[in-house]
Design a protein around this motif. Structure first.
Motif, PDB file in Angstrom:
ATOM      1  N   SER A  41       2.544 -16.028   9.613  1.00 44.13           N
ATOM      2  CA  SER A  41       3.265 -15.553  10.796  1.00 44.13           C
ATOM      3  C   SER A  41       3.047 -14.050  10.943  1.00 44.13           C
ATOM      4  N   GLY A  42       3.444 -13.520  12.075  1.00 47.71           N
ATOM      5  CA  GLY A  42       3.382 -12.085  12.285  1.00 47.71           C
ATOM      6  C   GLY A  42       4.218 -11.333  11.269  1.00 47.71           C
ATOM      7  N   GLU A  43       5.368 -11.891  10.902  1.00 43.32           N
ATOM      8  CA  GLU A  43       6.235 -11.250   9.924  1.00 43.32           C
ATOM      9  C   GLU A  43       5.570 -11.210   8.549  1.00 43.32           C
ATOM     10  N   GLU A  44       4.903 -12.315   8.181  1.00 40.89           N
ATOM     11  CA  GLU A  44       4.217 -12.341   6.888  1.00 40.89           C
ATOM     12  C   GLU A  44       3.063 -11.343   6.869  1.00 40.89           C
ATOM     13  N   LEU A  45       2.303 -11.294   7.951  1.00 43.38           N
ATOM     14  CA  LEU A  45       1.200 -10.344   8.051  1.00 43.38           C
ATOM     15  C   LEU A  45       1.724  -8.913   7.937  1.00 43.38           C
ATOM     16  N   SER A  46       2.786  -8.622   8.639  1.00 46.94           N
ATOM     17  CA  SER A  46       3.397  -7.291   8.596  1.00 46.94           C
ATOM     18  C   SER A  46       3.881  -6.963   7.190  1.00 46.94           C
ATOM     19  N   GLY A  47       4.458  -7.940   6.496  1.00 46.71           N
ATOM     20  CA  GLY A  47       4.959  -7.725   5.149  1.00 46.71           C
ATOM     21  C   GLY A  47       3.859  -7.355   4.171  1.00 46.71           C
ATOM     22  N   VAL A  48       2.708  -8.040   4.260  1.00 45.05           N
ATOM     23  CA  VAL A  48       1.592  -7.730   3.363  1.00 45.05           C
ATOM     24  C   VAL A  48       1.045  -6.351   3.668  1.00 45.05           C
ATOM     25  N   ILE A  49       0.916  -6.033   4.936  1.00 40.33           N
ATOM     26  CA  ILE A  49       0.400  -4.720   5.317  1.00 40.33           C
ATOM     27  C   ILE A  49       1.346  -3.629   4.821  1.00 40.33           C
ATOM     28  N   SER A  50       2.649  -3.853   4.934  1.00 39.39           N
ATOM     29  CA  SER A  50       3.626  -2.885   4.423  1.00 39.39           C
ATOM     30  C   SER A  50       3.528  -2.741   2.912  1.00 39.39           C
ATOM     31  N   ALA A  51       3.317  -3.859   2.199  1.00 37.94           N
ATOM     32  CA  ALA A  51       3.187  -3.812   0.741  1.00 37.94           C
ATOM     33  C   ALA A  51       1.983  -2.983   0.322  1.00 37.94           C
ATOM     34  N   LEU A  52       0.972  -2.946   1.174  1.00 38.37           N
ATOM     35  CA  LEU A  52      -0.217  -2.147   0.889  1.00 38.37           C
ATOM     36  C   LEU A  52       0.008  -0.672   1.178  1.00 38.37           C
ATOM     37  N   GLY A  53       1.156  -0.347   1.761  1.00 39.04           N
ATOM     38  CA  GLY A  53       1.481   1.050   1.997  1.00 39.04           C
ATOM     39  C   GLY A  53       1.119   1.551   3.375  1.00 39.04           C
ATOM     40  N   SER A  54       0.828   0.652   4.295  1.00 41.43           N
ATOM     41  CA  SER A  54       0.461   1.063   5.636  1.00 41.43           C
ATOM     42  C   SER A  54       1.648   0.880   6.582  1.00 41.43           C
ATOM     43  N   GLY A  55       1.908   1.881   7.379  1.00 41.96           N
ATOM     44  CA  GLY A  55       2.974   1.805   8.365  1.00 41.96           C
ATOM     45  C   GLY A  55       2.450   1.294   9.694  1.00 41.96           C
ATOM     46  N   THR A  56       2.126   0.008   9.760  1.00 39.16           N
ATOM     47  CA  THR A  56       1.563  -0.584  10.961  1.00 39.16           C
ATOM     48  C   THR A  56       2.669  -0.904  11.958  1.00 39.16           C
ATOM     49  N   SER A  57       2.454  -0.544  13.205  1.00 41.10           N
ATOM     50  CA  SER A  57       3.446  -0.787  14.249  1.00 41.10           C
ATOM     51  C   SER A  57       3.482  -2.270  14.611  1.00 41.10           C
ATOM     52  N   PRO A  58       4.602  -2.721  15.180  1.00 40.01           N
ATOM     53  CA  PRO A  58       4.677  -4.108  15.646  1.00 40.01           C
ATOM     54  C   PRO A  58       3.579  -4.431  16.673  1.00 40.01           C
ATOM     55  N   GLU A  59       3.204  -3.449  17.466  1.00 37.49           N
ATOM     56  CA  GLU A  59       2.149  -3.667  18.471  1.00 37.49           C
ATOM     57  C   GLU A  59       0.803  -3.923  17.793  1.00 37.49           C
ATOM     58  N   GLU A  60       0.533  -3.173  16.711  1.00 38.56           N
ATOM     59  CA  GLU A  60      -0.719  -3.352  15.973  1.00 38.56           C
ATOM     60  C   GLU A  60      -0.745  -4.711  15.282  1.00 38.56           C
ATOM     61  N   VAL A  61       0.379  -5.130  14.716  1.00 40.18           N
ATOM     62  CA  VAL A  61       0.460  -6.457  14.089  1.00 40.18           C
ATOM     63  C   VAL A  61       0.221  -7.530  15.148  1.00 40.18           C
ATOM     64  N   SER A  62       0.803  -7.342  16.314  1.00 42.52           N
ATOM     65  CA  SER A  62       0.610  -8.295  17.413  1.00 42.52           C
ATOM     66  C   SER A  62      -0.859  -8.366  17.832  1.00 42.52           C
ATOM     67  N   ARG A  63      -1.519  -7.213  17.878  1.00 34.85           N
ATOM     68  CA  ARG A  63      -2.938  -7.187  18.236  1.00 34.85           C
ATOM     69  C   ARG A  63      -3.771  -7.937  17.197  1.00 34.85           C
ATOM     70  N   MET A  64      -3.456  -7.712  15.907  1.00 32.96           N
ATOM     71  CA  MET A  64      -4.172  -8.413  14.840  1.00 32.96           C
ATOM     72  C   MET A  64      -3.943  -9.916  14.938  1.00 32.96           C
ATOM     73  N   MET A  65      -2.705 -10.306  15.182  1.00 39.84           N
ATOM     74  CA  MET A  65      -2.395 -11.738  15.320  1.00 39.84           C
ATOM     75  C   MET A  65      -3.196 -12.335  16.474  1.00 39.84           C
ATOM     76  N   ASN A  66      -3.215 -11.651  17.613  1.00 39.57           N
ATOM     77  CA  ASN A  66      -3.952 -12.164  18.771  1.00 39.57           C
ATOM     78  C   ASN A  66      -5.441 -12.289  18.492  1.00 39.57           C
TER      79      ASN A  66
END
Length: 164
Positions: A41-66
């Motif tokens: 899910s978008g939330e899971e993707l965001s969680g992994v990216i955050s664990a890696l230390g990146s402050g990815t915006s919700p818009e960027e996560v949405s773009r990656m998901m799309n």
């Protein structure tokens, strides 16, 4: 690597920084799929990216998901993830280079333009990988074309865009 691999033939698989086969793709997919439902899910993707230390915006996560969610069901399946992993970065132009830079920057923790074995070890440990700094040194050496003991962006790009 299965424990029996070492017992049967005393060989050690060569570690890599990229996904060489479907077993590796599935292993990484399962790390992203934290609830184990077979979809990212978008939330899971965001969680992994955050664990890696990146402050990815919700818009960027949405773009990656799309970009990865080809059937537009709001989730990334294993098949979609595998297609993304084997995709040819060269064929997606400047966007691909930008995404490669973003991936490189996640590993380049001190922002000096180089990935060290210690930085690679730190990221892989955050992702739950059980490997030593020596293992990471071997990984670095496998793509370190200039022999300086680090992976530069050009070496990273070459590694990621070479046919697997």
């Amino acid at each position: 690597m299965a424990a029996t691999d070492n017992v049967n033939n005393n060989s050690v698989s060569k570690p890599s920084l990229y996904l060489q086969n479907m077993d590796e793709v599935q292993k990484v997919f399962q790390r992203f799929d934290t609830n184990g439902d077979g979809m990212i899910s978008g939330e899971e993707l965001s969680g992994v990216i955050s664990a890696l230390g990146s402050g990815t915006s919700p818009e960027e996560v949405s773009r990656m998901m799309n970009e990865i969610d080809s059937d537009r069901d709001g989730f990334i399946s294993l098949q979609e993830f595998a297609e993304f992993c084997k995709g040819d970065i060269n064929s997606i132009g400047d966007g691909g280079v930008r995404e490669l830079r973003e991936a490189f920057d996640l590993y380049d923790q001190d922002s000096n333009g180089l990935i060290s074995a210690a930085e690679l070890h730190q990221i892989l440990t955050r992702l739950g990988e059980n490997c030593s700094v020596q293992d990471c040194t071997k990984m670095i050496n496998s793509v370190d074309s200039d022999g300086d003991g680090y992976v530069s962006f050009e070496e990273f790009k070459k590694m990621m865009t070479t046919s697997k």
